[in-house]
Design a protein around this motif. Structure first.
Motif, mmCIF file in Angstrom:
data_model
loop_
_atom_site.group_PDB
_atom_site.id
_atom_site.type_symbol
_atom_site.label_atom_id
_atom_site.label_comp_id
_atom_site.label_asym_id
_atom_site.label_seq_id
_atom_site.Cartn_x
_atom_site.Cartn_y
_atom_site.Cartn_z
ATOM 1 N N THR A 161 0.859 -1.030 -0.079
ATOM 2 C CA THR A 161 0.125 0.034 -0.134
ATOM 3 C C THR A 161 0.514 1.072 -0.215
ATOM 4 O O THR A 161 0.021 2.474 -0.780
ATOM 5 C CB THR A 161 -0.556 -0.152 1.176
ATOM 6 N N ARG A 162 1.510 1.801 0.935
ATOM 7 C CA ARG A 162 2.720 2.369 0.500
ATOM 8 C C ARG A 162 3.249 2.975 -0.486
ATOM 9 O O ARG A 162 3.744 3.799 -1.143
ATOM 10 C CB ARG A 162 3.762 2.015 1.889
ATOM 11 N N ALA A 163 3.453 1.384 -1.476
ATOM 12 C CA ALA A 163 4.778 1.222 -2.534
ATOM 13 C C ALA A 163 2.966 2.217 -3.597
ATOM 14 O O ALA A 163 4.010 3.482 -4.398
ATOM 15 C CB ALA A 163 5.228 0.153 -3.132
ATOM 16 N N TYR A 164 2.628 1.562 -3.536
ATOM 17 C CA TYR A 164 1.244 2.340 -4.362
ATOM 18 C C TYR A 164 1.169 4.139 -3.931
ATOM 19 O O TYR A 164 0.954 4.716 -5.198
ATOM 20 C CB TYR A 164 0.063 1.430 -3.851
ATOM 21 N N LEU A 165 0.898 3.993 -2.800
ATOM 22 C CA LEU A 165 0.748 5.656 -2.897
ATOM 23 C C LEU A 165 2.081 6.277 -2.719
ATOM 24 O O LEU A 165 1.957 7.679 -3.410
ATOM 25 C CB LEU A 165 0.165 5.195 -1.169
ATOM 26 N N ARG A 166 3.053 6.097 -2.316
ATOM 27 C CA ARG A 166 4.580 6.691 -2.735
ATOM 28 C C ARG A 166 5.008 6.816 -4.284
ATOM 29 O O ARG A 166 4.934 8.576 -4.748
ATOM 30 C CB ARG A 166 5.225 5.766 -2.681
ATOM 31 N N ASP A 167 4.537 6.053 -4.818
ATOM 32 C CA ASP A 167 3.878 6.081 -6.536
ATOM 33 C C ASP A 167 2.908 6.700 -7.021
ATOM 34 O O ASP A 167 3.243 7.670 -8.722
ATOM 35 C CB ASP A 167 4.079 4.880 -7.380
ATOM 36 N N ARG A 168 1.730 7.428 -6.534
ATOM 37 C CA ARG A 168 0.579 8.242 -6.869
ATOM 38 C C ARG A 168 0.346 9.647 -6.609
ATOM 39 O O ARG A 168 0.004 10.143 -7.140
ATOM 40 C CB ARG A 168 -0.432 7.321 -6.443
ATOM 41 N N LEU A 169 1.163 9.494 -4.550
ATOM 42 C CA LEU A 169 1.148 10.790 -4.160
ATOM 43 C C LEU A 169 1.841 12.018 -4.669
ATOM 44 O O LEU A 169 2.696 11.903 -5.488
ATOM 45 C CB LEU A 169 1.044 10.988 -2.858
ATOM 46 N N PRO A 170 1.083 12.978 -4.328
ATOM 47 C CA PRO A 170 2.222 14.530 -5.435
ATOM 48 C C PRO A 170 3.550 14.506 -5.007
ATOM 49 O O PRO A 170 3.447 14.191 -3.981
ATOM 50 C CB PRO A 170 0.996 15.169 -5.520
ATOM 51 N N PRO A 171 4.173 14.256 -5.433
ATOM 52 C CA PRO A 171 6.147 14.527 -5.293
ATOM 53 C C PRO A 171 6.153 15.878 -4.028
ATOM 54 O O PRO A 171 7.140 15.719 -3.082
ATOM 55 C CB PRO A 171 6.533 14.264 -6.476
ATOM 56 N N GLU A 172 5.638 16.731 -4.238
ATOM 57 C CA GLU A 172 6.128 17.790 -3.558
ATOM 58 C C GLU A 172 5.276 17.900 -2.092
ATOM 59 O O GLU A 172 5.115 18.307 -1.129
ATOM 60 C CB GLU A 172 5.029 19.106 -4.249
ATOM 61 N N GLY A 173 4.365 16.569 -1.395
ATOM 62 C CA GLY A 173 3.828 16.582 -0.966
ATOM 63 C C GLY A 173 4.705 16.060 0.888
ATOM 64 O O GLY A 173 6.223 15.713 0.315
ATOM 65 N N PRO A 174 4.266 15.959 1.939
ATOM 66 C CA PRO A 174 4.994 15.573 2.451
ATOM 67 C C PRO A 174 5.894 13.912 2.962
ATOM 68 O O PRO A 174 4.722 13.380 2.380
ATOM 69 C CB PRO A 174 4.275 15.816 3.933
ATOM 70 N N PHE A 196 6.217 11.651 4.815
ATOM 71 C CA PHE A 196 5.869 11.147 5.534
ATOM 72 C C PHE A 196 4.606 10.186 4.383
ATOM 73 O O PHE A 196 4.168 9.222 5.700
ATOM 74 C CB PHE A 196 5.384 11.443 7.290
ATOM 75 N N LEU A 197 3.775 11.201 4.300
ATOM 76 C CA LEU A 197 2.692 10.721 3.666
ATOM 77 C C LEU A 197 2.138 9.878 3.406
ATOM 78 O O LEU A 197 1.200 8.680 3.757
ATOM 79 C CB LEU A 197 2.216 11.956 2.570
ATOM 80 N N PRO A 198 2.784 9.054 2.404
ATOM 81 C CA PRO A 198 2.785 7.503 2.096
ATOM 82 C C PRO A 198 2.531 6.160 2.976
ATOM 83 O O PRO A 198 1.896 5.769 3.361
ATOM 84 C CB PRO A 198 3.575 6.557 1.656
ATOM 85 N N MET A 199 3.982 6.698 4.092
ATOM 86 C CA MET A 199 3.727 6.336 5.287
ATOM 87 C C MET A 199 2.802 5.595 6.408
ATOM 88 O O MET A 199 1.980 4.831 6.538
ATOM 89 C CB MET A 199 4.721 5.704 6.102
ATOM 90 N N ALA A 200 2.405 7.302 6.742
ATOM 91 C CA ALA A 200 1.162 7.412 7.223
ATOM 92 C C ALA A 200 -0.211 6.789 6.663
ATOM 93 O O ALA A 200 -1.287 6.075 7.832
ATOM 94 C CB ALA A 200 0.654 9.334 7.613
ATOM 95 N N LEU A 201 -0.235 6.955 5.046
ATOM 96 C CA LEU A 201 -2.232 6.736 4.641
ATOM 97 C C LEU A 201 -1.556 5.447 5.157
ATOM 98 O O LEU A 201 -3.166 4.761 4.911
ATOM 99 C CB LEU A 201 -1.794 7.779 3.712
ATOM 100 N N SER A 202 -0.743 4.669 4.709
ATOM 101 C CA SER A 202 -1.034 3.568 4.356
ATOM 102 C C SER A 202 -1.020 2.884 5.807
ATOM 103 O O SER A 202 -1.956 1.526 6.108
ATOM 104 C CB SER A 202 0.365 2.449 4.116
#
Length: 114
Positions: A19-32, A34-40
């Protein structure tokens, strides 16, 4: 059973990592960062809550509806900007009947504020 529990922990970590890898590839790169880890972790918590409630209810709870509601809550939280200077509160609570009841009361009160 210890072996089954160990397998469950490994599979859960694999699910969170995917889930974290999926989010890392799809969230805006300028975001925090920690966001992929927090959201996963949050998505995993929603999933565990829905399945746990389903299991505790003997299969009568609607796990899909709870998960759908939880994911919608995550979307709303991400869409809202906290007011400048508004304090945020994060808490880790034990998974007990009393804590679940208190959270359901708070959720109802929060809905009244919207």
């Amino acid at each position: 059973m210890p072996e089954l529990r160990g397998r469950e922990v490994l599979e859960n970590e694999r699910y969170v990592a995917l889930t974290r890898a999926y989010l890392r590839d799809r969230l805006p790169p300028e975001g925090p960062v920690f966001l992929p880890m927090a959201l996963s972790a949050l998505i995993d918590a929603m999933h565990r809550s829905a399945l746990g409630n389903f299991t505790r209810s003997g299969g009568t709870a609607d796990a899909y509806a709870e998960l759908k509601e939880g994911m919608e809550w995550i979307r709303r939280m991400l869409a809202e900007e906290p007011a400048a200077g508004s304090p945020l509160l994060f808490a880790v609570l034990p998974d007990t009947a009393a804590a679940r009841y208190a959270l359901s009361v708070l959720r109802g009160e929060a809905q009244d504020l919207l």
